[in-house]
Design a protein around this motif. Structure first.
Motif, short mmCIF file in Angstrom:
data_model
loop_
_atom_site.label_atom_id
_atom_site.label_comp_id
_atom_site.label_asym_id
_atom_site.label_seq_id
_atom_site.Cartn_x
_atom_site.Cartn_y
_atom_site.Cartn_z
N GLU A 98 0.84 -1.19 0.00
CA GLU A 98 0.00 0.00 0.00
C GLU A 98 0.87 1.25 0.00
OE1 GLU A 98 -2.81 0.12 3.16
OE2 GLU A 98 -3.70 -1.82 2.69
N GLN A 99 0.41 2.28 -0.68
CA GLN A 99 1.09 3.56 -0.64
C GLN A 99 0.76 4.26 0.67
OE1 GLN A 99 3.24 5.39 -3.00
NE2 GLN A 99 3.46 6.36 -1.01
N ALA A 100 1.80 4.60 1.42
CA ALA A 100 1.58 5.30 2.69
C ALA A 100 1.22 6.76 2.41
CB ALA A 100 2.83 5.23 3.55
N PRO A 101 0.40 7.36 3.25
CA PRO A 101 0.20 8.80 3.19
C PRO A 101 1.40 9.49 3.83
CG PRO A 101 -1.00 7.92 5.04
CD PRO A 101 -0.36 6.74 4.35
N LEU A 102 1.43 10.81 3.80
CA LEU A 102 2.46 11.53 4.54
C LEU A 102 2.26 11.25 6.02
CD1 LEU A 102 4.79 13.56 4.69
CD2 LEU A 102 3.07 15.38 4.83
N ASP A 103 3.30 10.73 6.67
CA ASP A 103 3.22 10.35 8.07
C ASP A 103 4.59 10.59 8.70
OD1 ASP A 103 3.00 9.20 10.56
OD2 ASP A 103 2.12 7.31 9.86
N THR A 104 4.81 11.77 9.23
CA THR A 104 6.13 12.14 9.73
C THR A 104 6.46 11.47 11.05
OG1 THR A 104 5.17 14.12 10.76
CG2 THR A 104 6.11 14.37 8.56
N GLU A 105 5.48 10.87 11.71
CA GLU A 105 5.75 10.17 12.96
C GLU A 105 6.31 8.78 12.72
OE1 GLU A 105 2.52 10.12 15.67
OE2 GLU A 105 2.23 12.29 15.66
N ASN A 106 5.83 8.11 11.70
CA ASN A 106 6.26 6.73 11.43
C ASN A 106 7.34 6.61 10.37
OD1 ASN A 106 4.71 4.87 13.15
ND2 ASN A 106 2.94 5.84 12.19
N PHE A 107 7.46 7.61 9.51
CA PHE A 107 8.41 7.51 8.41
C PHE A 107 9.30 8.75 8.38
CE2 PHE A 107 4.37 5.55 6.88
CZ PHE A 107 4.79 4.23 6.94
N THR A 108 10.49 8.59 7.84
CA THR A 108 11.40 9.72 7.66
C THR A 108 11.71 9.89 6.18
OG1 THR A 108 13.33 8.28 7.96
CG2 THR A 108 12.47 9.38 9.91
N ARG A 109 11.89 11.13 5.80
CA ARG A 109 12.28 11.47 4.43
C ARG A 109 11.40 10.81 3.37
NH1 ARG A 109 15.98 11.61 0.20
NH2 ARG A 109 17.15 13.53 0.07
N GLN A 110 10.10 11.08 3.44
CA GLN A 110 9.18 10.63 2.38
C GLN A 110 9.36 11.59 1.21
OE1 GLN A 110 5.77 10.24 5.43
NE2 GLN A 110 5.19 8.80 3.82
N PHE A 111 10.29 11.26 0.39
CA PHE A 111 10.91 12.25 -0.49
C PHE A 111 11.25 11.58 -1.81
CE2 PHE A 111 14.49 14.78 -1.95
CZ PHE A 111 14.34 16.04 -1.40
N LEU A 112 10.85 12.17 -2.90
CA LEU A 112 11.25 11.67 -4.21
C LEU A 112 12.20 12.70 -4.81
CD1 LEU A 112 8.86 10.34 -7.04
CD2 LEU A 112 11.10 11.29 -7.44
N GLY A 113 13.46 12.32 -4.95
CA GLY A 113 14.44 13.24 -5.51
C GLY A 113 15.85 12.85 -5.12
N GLY A 114 16.79 13.19 -5.98
CA GLY A 114 18.19 12.94 -5.69
C GLY A 114 18.58 11.48 -5.73
N SER A 115 17.72 10.62 -6.27
CA SER A 115 18.00 9.18 -6.34
C SER A 115 18.37 8.63 -4.96
CB SER A 115 19.14 8.90 -7.34
OG SER A 115 18.79 9.32 -8.63
N GLN A 116 17.62 9.06 -3.95
CA GLN A 116 17.99 8.75 -2.58
C GLN A 116 17.08 7.76 -1.88
OE1 GLN A 116 20.95 10.37 -0.89
NE2 GLN A 116 21.15 10.17 -3.09
N ALA A 117 15.96 7.38 -2.46
CA ALA A 117 14.96 6.59 -1.72
C ALA A 117 15.54 5.29 -1.19
CB ALA A 117 13.75 6.32 -2.62
N ILE A 118 16.12 4.48 -2.06
CA ILE A 118 16.66 3.19 -1.64
C ILE A 118 17.90 3.39 -0.78
CG2 ILE A 118 17.65 1.01 -2.42
CD1 ILE A 118 14.68 1.21 -2.92
N ARG A 119 18.75 4.34 -1.17
CA ARG A 119 19.99 4.58 -0.43
C ARG A 119 19.70 4.99 1.02
NH1 ARG A 119 23.25 9.40 0.16
NH2 ARG A 119 25.39 8.86 0.73
N ILE A 120 18.82 5.96 1.20
CA ILE A 120 18.51 6.45 2.54
C ILE A 120 17.63 5.44 3.30
CG2 ILE A 120 17.38 8.28 3.86
CD1 ILE A 120 20.01 9.12 2.57
N GLY A 121 16.76 4.75 2.57
CA GLY A 121 15.85 3.83 3.22
C GLY A 121 16.42 2.45 3.50
N TRP A 122 17.59 2.14 2.97
CA TRP A 122 18.16 0.81 3.05
C TRP A 122 18.18 0.25 4.48
CZ3 TRP A 122 18.97 -3.27 0.27
CH2 TRP A 122 19.98 -4.18 0.55
N VAL A 123 18.76 0.96 5.41
CA VAL A 123 18.85 0.46 6.79
C VAL A 123 17.50 0.57 7.52
CG1 VAL A 123 19.94 0.80 9.04
CG2 VAL A 123 21.33 0.83 6.96
N PRO A 124 16.78 1.70 7.47
CA PRO A 124 15.48 1.74 8.15
C PRO A 124 14.48 0.69 7.66
CG PRO A 124 16.20 3.96 7.60
CD PRO A 124 17.16 3.02 6.93
#
Length: 746
Positions: A98-124
């Motif tokens: 499911e696509q999450a809504p904006l949720d700053t309490e449960n997720f960090t950097r819900q962000f599309l740009g800089g080719s960073q999604a997988i890189r930043i999200g890898w450990v979390p």
């Protein structure tokens, strides 16, 4: 195994409310054939248990994984949940995404740009999956009264070694959700991955091919009105007055009024970019009625004086000077030429002046590129419903958290009272980072006290910005009597931003090295465009290196490797921001896969390589001139982006980058005459056509166990120069200016 600190809060490990009812739920495994297999129909769980912000487990073992970041075609809605599922040891056939809504309490950097999604999200992402798995094991161990280390997991099952005890995750989820969250968890060794590294189909394929609502343009709510805006026809102008008497009498029109999307004293953040903040809004019952009313609204405009914008650049105070006046291409070009004479030094190694003074040969070339339009296939749109001190928004955007902050300030409504649902993006690559249309939609909704969907026409989007900046770079290279490169000088800038990365290759590979930069203020709004700045830097740099290699009498691919080996063995300077070994790796891979050096009949070949967004890409392009037309036969791409999560998705990204880059290099251009954008729709803004795409594209990845780095952008910048260099081989004419189609002589 790798230990990961657990930053997931205790609050997220609470049992969710039950979802009662029967019915059937279709698992995603049928996507491989795009038709359902009756054996794979799953019973809808009677109850779900929330393990953390990412994971819910049904009492029957079905698992829901939330995808936190906006999906814009890069396939992270599949790849990010795959990472969670890997550490969870879930059965991918029983995973719902499911696509999450904006949720700053449960997720960090819900962000599309800089080719960073997988890189930043890898450990979390891995930590979320590993934490839920740990809790399930603890629950099973306590239930069965056995040591936790005697329990293994496999495809959604808990298995006790030494007995026949076995349970699916759903049987332990209720208990697991009540257990204390471990302070740290063990992550898998990369060689133990079962799901990561396998190709999985896009989880949205069924909805895409059957036309189900996915995109913002599909979004509907009962009582929803349609809104459109009128902005000034020229940059440097603003609304003075308007007459909407005719429009208000037309069928279906609710109201016509003036709005202000951002207040004059607002301190803008990096992505609060919008030149036109005074707008005329038209609200009606249908798109067609509003479009017709828009045509008869009479608006008068007046010039904008120069002003200073307050800026908050990610916590750093700043400002931006916005000049008045109506800019034209010729005046912009003259200002850029003058600015280049007063550039400031950004990097200096050795003694470049002495190197050029004693050079036996000096090569100097200037490269230029125009403003570019993103041209997303889905027009800009957003739904907004403001009711008192609450806001519901839904639509496609790349930076939801940053947009929410700006919206909160503009409406005077606390951010916690704003809900943003993220829809799939019908194109983005920077354009949807600057979500001024969301704020416009909310301001309009607040004014009419009704739910509205704001829609931009193609002309609205092409003529209101945001554009890729206009650039110019002059390169100089000094060769000694042995044709060795002894000096390198870069003078570059843009309108309104400087595109240079002074610490990138060939920095570190040349003993005497000088980089000078400059900028020209402009009132034309610009911003991120796929691989910002790198898309032009790579085009110019890699084209120039080919010409230097030719002057030195060296093979262009081997010349690059030679320079990189110098940077590896005897690096110049201390701030070189690339890894020579990884750079060499993609060049060696593309050399091998393309059979570089083996002449092919009537084929002209060009090579290019570039580092950006933490990844490395090299390309070889083969083309012919057929019937006085460019016919691209094949593009071979080699990429080092670390571990590839989903190979098919990664190849799709690279193939799209190749086609996108060729089209932009050949045809992309926006020009201005007295502030007015020349190209307003696809009848004058040329896009690549299907017959102009390469006949074949091959993509290869360097195999390593490095953590993933960027991929949405790195394969895009080298395409420009691979094309320019192959065109030179075919026509014996170098190309220095974009768009290429105007420079090709066959």
């Amino acid at each position: 195994m790798k230990l990961a600190e657990n930053k997931l809060s205790r609050r997220t490990f609470l049992k969710s409310s039950a979802l009662a009812g029967g019915g059937l739920l279709l698992s995603f495994s049928w996507l491989a054939g795009c038709k359902p297999n009756p054996e794979e129909l799953l019973t809808l769980p009677e109850e779900w248990f929330r393990m953390n912000g990412y994971i819910r487990i049904g009492d029957n073992g079905v698992i829901t994984i939330m995808s936190p970041n906006p999906e814009g075609g890069q396939n992270i809605k599949t790849s990010m949940p795959m990472i969670v599922a890997e550490e969870l040891d879930a059965d991918w056939r029983k995973v719902i995404v499911e696509q999450a809504p904006l949720d700053t309490e449960n997720f960090t950097r819900q962000f599309l740009g800089g080719s960073q999604a997988i890189r930043i999200g890898w450990v979390p992402l891995r930590t979320a999956g590993a934490t839920a798995r740990n809790l399930l094991i603890q629950a099973a161990a306590q239930t069965w009264d056995v040591p936790a280390n005697s329990i293994e997991t496999d495809k959604g099952y808990l298995i006790h070694q030494g007995s026949n005890k076995k349970a699916h995750y759903g049987e332990m989820a209720s208990f697991a959700a009540t257990l204390p969250v471990p302070e740290e968890v063990e992550l898998k060794n990369t060689w133990d991955f079962k799901l990561i590294g396998t190709s999985q189909k896009n989880v949205d394929v069924p909805k895409i091919i059957t036309g189900k609502p996915l995109f913002g343009i599909d979004y509907k709510k009962e009582g929803m009105k349609i809104a459109m805006i009128i902005h000034p026809p020229a940059f440097g102008m603003k609304v003075k007055s308007f007459d909407a008497s005719k429009a208000k009498q037309m069928p279906g029109i609710v109201d016509v009024f003036q709005i202000k999307s951002l207040q004059d004293d607002y301190k803008r953040t990096f992505f609060d970019t919008a030149q036109f903040t005074d707008l005329v809004a038209i609200v009606g019952n249908s798109t067609w009625e509003v479009m017709n009313a828009k045509k008869v609204v009479e608006v008068a405009y007046e010039p904008v004086e120069s002003y200073e914008e307050k800026r908050d650049m990610f916590g750093r105070e700043g400002s931006r000077f916005v000049p008045g006046g109506l800019e034209s291409n010729d005046s912009q070009e003259q200002k850029m030429l003058e600015a280049s004479k007063n550039a400031s030094v950004q990097r200096k190694d050795g003694n470049p002046e002495a190197a050029f003074a004693r050079a036996s040969q000096i090569i100097e070339r200037t490269y230029t590129a125009p403003f570019l339009v993103h041209n997303c296939m889905e027009p800009m749109n957003f739904f907004a419903h403001v009711t008192g001190d609450k806001v519901l928004c839904a639509g496609p955007l790349q930076k939801p958290e940053l947009t929410e902050q700006a919206l909160s300030i503009r409406l005077g409504i606390p951010a916690e009272n704003i809900e943003i649902e993220m829809t799939r993006l019908g194109g983005g690559y920077g354009r949807r980072s600057y979500a001024h249309w969301l704020i416009e939609a909310a301001v309009i909704s607040q004014k009419v006290n009704a739910p509205i969907k704001l829609i931009y026409t193609r002309e609205d989007d092409m003529t209101a910005g945001i554009y890729r900046s206009r650039y110019q770079i002059t390169y100089r290279a000094a060769l000694d009597e042995n044709n060795e490169l002894i000096g390198f000088h870069i003078n570059g800038g843009g309108l309104p931003e400087n595109p240079l990365h002074p610490n990138r290759f060939p920095a570190g590979a040349v003993e005497n090295y000088l980089v000078e930069g400059w900028e020209v203020p402009s009132n034309v709004t610009t911003g991120s465009f796929r691989a910002p700045r790198s898309n032009f830097n790579a085009s110019a740099e890699q084209s120039f290196l080919d010409e230097v290699a030719e002057a030195a009498g060296k093979d262009p691919l081997e010349f690059r490797i030679e320079l990189l080996k110098k940077a590896k063995d005897s690096p110049v300077g201390e701030n070189n921001d690339y890894d020579p070994d990884r750079y060499i790796g993609v060049l060696e891979l593309v050399k091998n896969k393309s059979d570089w050096g083996k002449q092919k009949n009537r084929i002209s070949r060009g090579v290019s390589a570039y580092f950006c967004h933490n990844s490395y890409a090299a390309q070889v392009m083969d083309l012919k001139i057929e019937n006085s037309q460019v016919a691209i036969q094949k593009v071979i791409t080699a990429v080092d982006c670390g571990i590839v999560v989903n190979p098919d998705a990664a190849k799709n990204l690279c193939e799209g980058a190749v086609i996108d880059g060729i089209g932009t290099a050949m045809f992309g251009e926006q020009t201005f005459e007295k502030g007015v954008p020349k190209n307003k729709n696809f009848d004058t803004y040329r896009m690549i056509r299907m017959k102009e795409a390469p006949k074949a594209i091959e993509t290869y990845f360097v195999e390593n166990k490095l953590d993933p780095t960027g991929l949405g952008e790195p394969a895009y910048p080298p395409v420009f120069a691979a094309l320019a260099n192959s065109l030179y081989q075919a026509t014996e004419n170098r190309i220095y200016h974009q768009p290429f189609s105007e420079q090709i002589s066959v």
